[in-house]
Scaffold this motif. Structure first.
Motif, PDB file in Angstrom:
ATOM      1  N   ILE A   5      60.408 -33.757 132.265  1.00  0.00           N
ATOM      2  CA  ILE A   5      60.532 -35.022 131.525  1.00  0.00           C
ATOM      3  C   ILE A   5      60.504 -34.746 130.030  1.00  0.00           C
ATOM      4  N   SER A  48      64.309 -41.081 135.838  1.00  0.00           N
ATOM      5  CA  SER A  48      63.648 -41.745 136.963  1.00  0.00           C
ATOM      6  C   SER A  48      63.353 -40.773 138.100  1.00  0.00           C
ATOM      7  N   PHE A  78      60.313 -38.927 136.966  1.00  0.00           N
ATOM      8  CA  PHE A  78      59.161 -39.839 137.007  1.00  0.00           C
ATOM      9  C   PHE A  78      58.611 -39.899 138.425  1.00  0.00           C
ATOM     10  N   LEU A  84      52.543 -41.640 130.948  1.00  0.00           N
ATOM     11  CA  LEU A  84      52.850 -41.768 132.370  1.00  0.00           C
ATOM     12  C   LEU A  84      51.628 -42.177 133.186  1.00  0.00           C
ATOM     13  N   LEU A 142      52.943 -45.472 134.588  1.00  0.00           N
ATOM     14  CA  LEU A 142      53.774 -45.197 135.760  1.00  0.00           C
ATOM     15  C   LEU A 142      52.995 -45.535 137.026  1.00  0.00           C
TER      16      LEU A 142
END
Length: 160
Positions: free
Chosen positions: A16, A29, A32, A106, A110
């Motif tokens: 990332i 994505s 992620f 994140l 996330l």
């Protein structure tokens, strides 16, 4: 074994970081999801990231909690990937992107939800699959930075 999961999560984090630093945001994505799976040990017996386990791990809507058939459900990031990517772009723009700031972003933002297909269609019809409602961005609003705002806007109740 947990060190191996941490290793793979860190590897996804580095992917990332490299993609963001090169300003190639369109494939994030996938990374992620891989990071999320390794971070929470959602892996196959062979140690590979297993996105299907998100259905068991994600925060369910009230309606989704009544459904056992995974085919009737959809996994959806709590914060749309486009918004999360926007936050990542801010780090790049402000020259604050490093592995620590990325991991912090994140780990804070996330998260996955599990919705019924009908609930997902409500989000889609309201144009909220890739964006947040305007009040999410307004500091004076009660919904400022509230990740549940887009779900509440279409009447979806998430379980705590």
């Amino acid at each position: 074994m947990s060190d191996l999961y941490q290793f793979h999560a860190h590897l996804e984090l580095q992917h990332i970081f490299l993609e963001a630093h090169a300003e190639r945001f369109h494939y994030l994505s996938t990374f992620f999801e891989g990071y999320y799976c390794y971070r929470y040990r959602l892996v196959t017996r062979q140690g590979k990231a297993d996105w299907t386990q998100i259905f068991e791990h994600g925060v369910r809507s009230k309606a989704a909690s009544q459904i056992a058939d995974r085919k009737q459900l959809v996994r959806e990031p709590r914060l749309p990937f486009a918004v999360l990517t926007g936050k990542l772009k801010e780090l790049v723009r402000d020259d604050e992107l490093n592995l620590e700031s990325l991991q912090s972003l994140l780990d804070e933002h996330l998260e996955y939800t599990v919705l019924t297909r009908e609930e997902f269609q409500k989000l889609k019809a309201a144009g909220l699959t890739e964006r947040m409602p305007a009040d999410y961005y307004r500091p004076a609003s009660a919904d400022y930075q509230n990740t549940d705002t887009r779900f509440e806007a279409v009447g979806i109740k998430l379980l705590a």
